[in-house]
Design a protein around this motif. Structure first.
Motif, PDB file in Angstrom:
ATOM      1  N   MET A 196     -47.300 -21.375  -9.772  1.00 49.07           N
ATOM      2  CA  MET A 196     -47.269 -22.539  -8.905  1.00 49.07           C
ATOM      3  C   MET A 196     -45.846 -23.072  -8.807  1.00 49.07           C
ATOM      4  O   MET A 196     -45.398 -23.433  -7.726  1.00 49.07           O
ATOM      5  N   ARG A 197     -45.148 -23.107  -9.939  1.00 47.68           N
ATOM      6  CA  ARG A 197     -43.771 -23.617  -9.943  1.00 47.68           C
ATOM      7  C   ARG A 197     -42.912 -22.814  -8.971  1.00 47.68           C
ATOM      8  O   ARG A 197     -42.178 -23.365  -8.154  1.00 47.68           O
ATOM      9  N   ARG A 198     -43.011 -21.498  -9.061  1.00 48.03           N
ATOM     10  CA  ARG A 198     -42.203 -20.633  -8.212  1.00 48.03           C
ATOM     11  C   ARG A 198     -42.486 -20.885  -6.732  1.00 48.03           C
ATOM     12  O   ARG A 198     -41.575 -20.951  -5.915  1.00 48.03           O
ATOM     13  N   ILE A 199     -43.743 -21.070  -6.387  1.00 45.91           N
ATOM     14  CA  ILE A 199     -44.133 -21.325  -4.997  1.00 45.91           C
ATOM     15  C   ILE A 199     -43.533 -22.640  -4.512  1.00 45.91           C
ATOM     16  O   ILE A 199     -42.952 -22.704  -3.424  1.00 45.91           O
ATOM     17  N   LEU A 200     -43.664 -23.694  -5.308  1.00 45.94           N
ATOM     18  CA  LEU A 200     -43.132 -24.997  -4.918  1.00 45.94           C
ATOM     19  C   LEU A 200     -41.619 -24.973  -4.775  1.00 45.94           C
ATOM     20  O   LEU A 200     -41.062 -25.519  -3.822  1.00 45.94           O
ATOM     21  N   VAL A 201     -40.948 -24.321  -5.720  1.00 43.35           N
ATOM     22  CA  VAL A 201     -39.490 -24.280  -5.687  1.00 43.35           C
ATOM     23  C   VAL A 201     -39.005 -23.455  -4.497  1.00 43.35           C
ATOM     24  O   VAL A 201     -38.088 -23.866  -3.778  1.00 43.35           O
ATOM     25  N   GLU A 202     -39.611 -22.307  -4.257  1.00 41.51           N
ATOM     26  CA  GLU A 202     -39.200 -21.481  -3.123  1.00 41.51           C
ATOM     27  C   GLU A 202     -39.459 -22.193  -1.802  1.00 41.51           C
ATOM     28  O   GLU A 202     -38.659 -22.099  -0.875  1.00 41.51           O
ATOM     29  N   ASN A 203     -40.555 -22.915  -1.713  1.00 42.81           N
ATOM     30  CA  ASN A 203     -40.841 -23.682  -0.499  1.00 42.81           C
ATOM     31  C   ASN A 203     -39.787 -24.769  -0.294  1.00 42.81           C
ATOM     32  O   ASN A 203     -39.312 -24.985   0.820  1.00 42.81           O
ATOM     33  N   ALA A 204     -39.402 -25.436  -1.372  1.00 44.13           N
ATOM     34  CA  ALA A 204     -38.376 -26.479  -1.272  1.00 44.13           C
ATOM     35  C   ALA A 204     -37.040 -25.874  -0.842  1.00 44.13           C
ATOM     36  O   ALA A 204     -36.340 -26.437  -0.003  1.00 44.13           O
ATOM     37  N   ARG A 205     -36.688 -24.732  -1.405  1.00 43.76           N
ATOM     38  CA  ARG A 205     -35.438 -24.072  -1.016  1.00 43.76           C
ATOM     39  C   ARG A 205     -35.473 -23.657   0.454  1.00 43.76           C
ATOM     40  O   ARG A 205     -34.496 -23.816   1.176  1.00 43.76           O
ATOM     41  N   ARG A 206     -36.610 -23.124   0.883  1.00 39.59           N
ATOM     42  CA  ARG A 206     -36.749 -22.695   2.267  1.00 39.59           C
ATOM     43  C   ARG A 206     -36.604 -23.879   3.209  1.00 39.59           C
ATOM     44  O   ARG A 206     -35.881 -23.816   4.191  1.00 39.59           O
ATOM     45  N   ALA A 221     -47.791 -28.442   0.558  1.00 38.65           N
ATOM     46  CA  ALA A 221     -47.280 -29.574   1.345  1.00 38.65           C
ATOM     47  C   ALA A 221     -46.551 -30.544   0.432  1.00 38.65           C
ATOM     48  O   ALA A 221     -47.161 -31.213  -0.392  1.00 38.65           O
ATOM     49  N   ILE A 222     -45.235 -30.600   0.582  1.00 36.24           N
ATOM     50  CA  ILE A 222     -44.403 -31.512  -0.200  1.00 36.24           C
ATOM     51  C   ILE A 222     -43.597 -32.338   0.786  1.00 36.24           C
ATOM     52  O   ILE A 222     -42.925 -31.775   1.649  1.00 36.24           O
ATOM     53  N   PRO A 223     -43.644 -33.646   0.672  1.00 31.69           N
ATOM     54  CA  PRO A 223     -42.834 -34.471   1.570  1.00 31.69           C
ATOM     55  C   PRO A 223     -41.354 -34.112   1.448  1.00 31.69           C
ATOM     56  O   PRO A 223     -40.869 -33.759   0.374  1.00 31.69           O
ATOM     57  N   ASP A 224     -40.611 -34.204   2.564  1.00 31.69           N
ATOM     58  CA  ASP A 224     -39.200 -33.814   2.584  1.00 31.69           C
ATOM     59  C   ASP A 224     -38.364 -34.520   1.523  1.00 31.69           C
ATOM     60  O   ASP A 224     -37.497 -33.916   0.919  1.00 31.69           O
ATOM     61  N   GLU A 225     -38.623 -35.808   1.283  1.00 32.23           N
ATOM     62  CA  GLU A 225     -37.807 -36.538   0.311  1.00 32.23           C
ATOM     63  C   GLU A 225     -38.013 -36.024  -1.109  1.00 32.23           C
ATOM     64  O   GLU A 225     -37.179 -36.227  -1.978  1.00 32.23           O
ATOM     65  N   ARG A 226     -39.100 -35.322  -1.347  1.00 34.13           N
ATOM     66  CA  ARG A 226     -39.353 -34.793  -2.692  1.00 34.13           C
ATOM     67  C   ARG A 226     -38.791 -33.399  -2.875  1.00 34.13           C
ATOM     68  O   ARG A 226     -38.739 -32.897  -3.985  1.00 34.13           O
ATOM     69  N   GLN A 227     -38.371 -32.745  -1.777  1.00 35.36           N
ATOM     70  CA  GLN A 227     -37.832 -31.389  -1.869  1.00 35.36           C
ATOM     71  C   GLN A 227     -36.633 -31.334  -2.820  1.00 35.36           C
ATOM     72  O   GLN A 227     -36.565 -30.481  -3.690  1.00 35.36           O
ATOM     73  N   ASP A 228     -35.686 -32.251  -2.617  1.00 36.80           N
ATOM     74  CA  ASP A 228     -34.493 -32.268  -3.455  1.00 36.80           C
ATOM     75  C   ASP A 228     -34.838 -32.574  -4.904  1.00 36.80           C
ATOM     76  O   ASP A 228     -34.249 -32.006  -5.822  1.00 36.80           O
ATOM     77  N   ASP A 229     -35.814 -33.468  -5.113  1.00 37.19           N
ATOM     78  CA  ASP A 229     -36.242 -33.794  -6.474  1.00 37.19           C
ATOM     79  C   ASP A 229     -36.807 -32.565  -7.172  1.00 37.19           C
ATOM     80  O   ASP A 229     -36.538 -32.335  -8.351  1.00 37.19           O
ATOM     81  N   LEU A 230     -37.595 -31.784  -6.453  1.00 35.25           N
ATOM     82  CA  LEU A 230     -38.204 -30.594  -7.026  1.00 35.25           C
ATOM     83  C   LEU A 230     -37.142 -29.563  -7.385  1.00 35.25           C
ATOM     84  O   LEU A 230     -37.196 -28.944  -8.445  1.00 35.25           O
ATOM     85  N   LEU A 231     -36.155 -29.387  -6.517  1.00 38.87           N
ATOM     86  CA  LEU A 231     -35.069 -28.449  -6.812  1.00 38.87           C
ATOM     87  C   LEU A 231     -34.258 -28.902  -8.026  1.00 38.87           C
ATOM     88  O   LEU A 231     -33.890 -28.090  -8.873  1.00 38.87           O
TER      89      LEU A 231
END
Length: 109
Positions: A1-11, A31-41
């Motif tokens: 799951m971590r890998r999927i979320l991180v790769e989605n955020a990078r994409r 589905a991750i809100p855009d403002e959380r993408q950077d937080d996840l990375l």
């Protein structure tokens, strides 16, 4: 799951900087809100650094954050006591908080 979320955020982050657009079926993309993408990375980077310092504590964070396990469930999965898991969790949270704070200070976020 971590890998999927991180790769989605990078994409998604790459798309903001002119990356090619293509459609993905909703079932395949978390589905991750855009403002959380950077937080996840940032969390992923900090978690990789924690893993180099103390793999057991990083594993506990992965089980709690990405797999959604409770402390007792994670302790059982790691074959450690609940007391030890609580100590690991406290240490890991403090370590990650410090790492993320330092990273935010250097990037200005």
């Amino acid at each position: 799951m971590r890998r999927i979320l991180v790769e989605n955020a990078r994409r998604k982050k790459a798309l903001r900087h002119g990356g090619g657009l293509h459609r993905e079926p909703v079932e395949l993309v978390a589905a991750i809100p855009d403002e959380r993408q950077d937080d996840l990375l940032a969390l992923d980077e900090a978690l990789c650094r924690l893993e180099q310092v103390d793999k057991a504590k990083a594993d506990l964070v992965k089980l709690r954050y990405f797999a959604g396990l409770t402390i007792p469930q994670a302790a059982e999965a790691m074959r450690i006591s609940v007391t030890t898991a609580n100590r690991y969790w406290s240490y890991a949270r403090a370590w990650l908080h410090e790492a993320l704070s330092e990273q935010a200070a250097t990037t200005g976020h």
